[in-house]
Design an enzyme around this catalytic site. Structure first.
Site, PDB file in Angstrom:
ATOM      1  N   GLY A 259       0.856  -1.349   0.087  1.00 44.87           N
ATOM      2  CA  GLY A 259       0.008  -0.034  -0.118  1.00 44.87           C
ATOM      3  C   GLY A 259       0.870   1.295   0.008  1.00 44.87           C
ATOM      4  O   GLY A 259       0.374   2.223  -0.602  1.00 44.87           O
ATOM      5  N   ASN A 260       2.037   1.193   0.587  1.00 47.28           N
ATOM      6  CA  ASN A 260       3.011   2.522   0.535  1.00 47.28           C
ATOM      7  C   ASN A 260       3.391   2.923  -0.839  1.00 47.28           C
ATOM      8  O   ASN A 260       4.109   3.716  -0.812  1.00 47.28           O
ATOM      9  CB  ASN A 260       4.080   2.142   1.560  1.00 47.28           C
ATOM     10  CG  ASN A 260       5.006   0.971   1.094  1.00 47.28           C
ATOM     11  OD1 ASN A 260       4.449  -0.035   0.518  1.00 47.28           O
ATOM     12  ND2 ASN A 260       6.215   1.322   0.997  1.00 47.28           N
TER      13      ASN A 260
ATOM     14  N   LYS B 219     -13.783  -9.637   6.670  1.00 41.80           N
ATOM     15  CA  LYS B 219     -12.989  -8.555   5.998  1.00 41.80           C
ATOM     16  C   LYS B 219     -13.823  -7.202   6.116  1.00 41.80           C
ATOM     17  O   LYS B 219     -14.946  -7.073   5.436  1.00 41.80           O
ATOM     18  CB  LYS B 219     -12.704  -8.833   4.570  1.00 41.80           C
ATOM     19  CG  LYS B 219     -11.708  -7.681   3.873  1.00 41.80           C
ATOM     20  CD  LYS B 219     -10.542  -7.707   4.380  1.00 41.80           C
ATOM     21  CE  LYS B 219      -9.882  -6.563   3.526  1.00 41.80           C
ATOM     22  NZ  LYS B 219      -8.595  -6.378   4.212  1.00 41.80           N
TER      23      LYS B 219
ATOM     24  N   LYS C  86      -4.567  -9.664  -1.584  1.00 38.83           N
ATOM     25  CA  LYS C  86      -3.734  -9.311  -2.453  1.00 38.83           C
ATOM     26  C   LYS C  86      -2.337 -10.076  -2.756  1.00 38.83           C
ATOM     27  O   LYS C  86      -2.032 -10.438  -3.731  1.00 38.83           O
ATOM     28  CB  LYS C  86      -3.496  -7.648  -2.529  1.00 38.83           C
ATOM     29  CG  LYS C  86      -2.601  -7.223  -1.465  1.00 38.83           C
ATOM     30  CD  LYS C  86      -2.488  -5.707  -1.445  1.00 38.83           C
ATOM     31  CE  LYS C  86      -2.041  -5.158  -0.079  1.00 38.83           C
ATOM     32  NZ  LYS C  86      -0.575  -5.774   0.145  1.00 38.83           N
TER      33      LYS C  86
ATOM     34  N   LYS D 190       1.580 -11.487   4.209  1.00 38.81           N
ATOM     35  CA  LYS D 190       2.999 -11.366   3.335  1.00 38.81           C
ATOM     36  C   LYS D 190       3.432 -12.793   3.703  1.00 38.81           C
ATOM     37  O   LYS D 190       4.042 -13.449   2.770  1.00 38.81           O
ATOM     38  CB  LYS D 190       3.646 -10.268   3.506  1.00 38.81           C
ATOM     39  CG  LYS D 190       2.935  -8.814   3.235  1.00 38.81           C
ATOM     40  CD  LYS D 190       3.765  -7.700   3.642  1.00 38.81           C
ATOM     41  CE  LYS D 190       3.054  -6.451   3.164  1.00 38.81           C
ATOM     42  NZ  LYS D 190       1.472  -6.270   3.565  1.00 38.81           N
TER      43      LYS D 190
END
Length: 326
Positions: free
Chosen positions: A14-15, A132, A217, A279
């Site tokens: 996202g960064n 979510k 994602k 991740k």
């Protein structure tokens, strides 16, 4: 056919699009994308075939807020359509910025975004336990009304109020994987699986149908990397790598570990679902299911991470052993 060592899937965190504490204006997002592309274009310059994925949470959130604000003027857009819209929005920014940066460096590569559908299983347990949060915070009376009238699931998230919950099923297959594969073989730089892709179900007649859900994602990136036979899954984030005892005086970063060592770490180390958890699970899934190497590193260390000089690398069991750094 085995993996292609030059083909890599690069999962932009996202960064890469929205820095923390920023307002989510289009101008700020585009400038962050430009900075990101200056970092990752070196991968292309060195002969790699990157396929880029990206997040879209804030952008989908904005569309859902717009749905609420304009519901008396125009019909609301379903969540799967919001996902497709933001794939186009962010894909446009990345492909333009990448093309411009390639031109600055005197390189030519076609750059293209693919609106990507991700097949999920209707029997996935996630559809029975929605977890979510999506959309704006609402007062309890609105949440109760939506629950009664539409059968939605809502939860009190924090002092800001209630949010709608949707399923987060596992990605089963990337529907456009063959198209992406063909484009990369032809020399294109591809942006795909934005925000985890648009989740779709297989209908009894064999057709596809969008579903109100969110695919993680990073897990989608791992699935994509497997299907295009990438040699490396490179997950770029805002920290140097995977840390043991994160935030404690005993914190240390893991430089390199085998799959079996990583399994042990996942059992003993609580990685947050809201930060590093997805991740590390994606990295594990890619290597476990037959991929090559997965590396998690900071965005600015992309090339060093690719070379094994930064970040955390997860490798098959016949590779090097665990290394820790302070």
């Amino acid at each position: 056919m085995g993996v292609n060592g030059k083909r890599i899937v690069v999962a932009l965190g996202g960064n890469a699009i929205l820095q923390s504490k920023e307002l989510s204006s289009y101008e700020e997002q585009f400038e962050n994308v430009r900075r990101t592309c200056r970092q990752v274009v070196q991968l292309i310059a060195e002969g790699y075939q990157p396929i880029f994925t990206h997040g879209n949470g804030p952008q989908v959130g904005n569309l859902l807020i717009q749905n609420e604000a304009a519901q008396r003027l125009v019909p609301a857009v379903p969540l799967d359509v919001c996902g497709a819209e933001t794939q186009g929005q962010i894909g446009y920014m990345i492909q333009q910025a990448l093309r411009n940066e390639l031109n600055v460096r005197g390189l030519w590569r076609p750059v293209v975004s693919v609106i990507t559908q991700v097949l999920v299983d209707a029997d996935d347990p996630a559809f029975a336990t929605r977890s979510k949060p999506v959309g704006p915070f609402m007062p309890r009376e609105v949440a109760d009304q939506r629950t009664r009238e539409k059968g939605e699931t809502w939860a009190l998230i924090d002092t800001r109020g209630w949010r709608k919950l949707v399923p987060s099923p596992q990605p089963v297959r990337i529907v456009e994987a063959d198209v992406i594969h063909t484009l990369v073989d032809a020399g294109a730089v591809v942006i795909a699986c934005g925000g985890g892709g648009v989740p779709v179900l297989r209908r009894p007649d064999g057709g596809l149908q969008g579903v109100e859900a969110v695919v993680d994602k990073d897990l989608a990136a791992a699935r994509l990397a497997l299907e295009v036979r990438a040699g490396l899954l490179l997950i770029l984030t805002d920290v140097p790598g995977v840390a043991i005892d994160f935030g404690k005086p005993t914190q240390r970063f893991v430089r390199r570990m085998t799959l079996t060592e990583f399994e042990t770490l996942l059992v003993h180390e609580p990685f947050s679902a809201g930060s590093m958890g997805p991740k590390v699970r994606a990295a594990y899934r890619f290597v476990h299911d037959g991929g090559g190497q997965a590396t998690i590193c900071a965005l600015e260390d992309a090339l060093a991470g690719l070379r094994g000089e930064a970040g955390t690398a997860v490798v098959p069991d016949d590779k090097m052993q665990l290394t820790l750094t302070a």
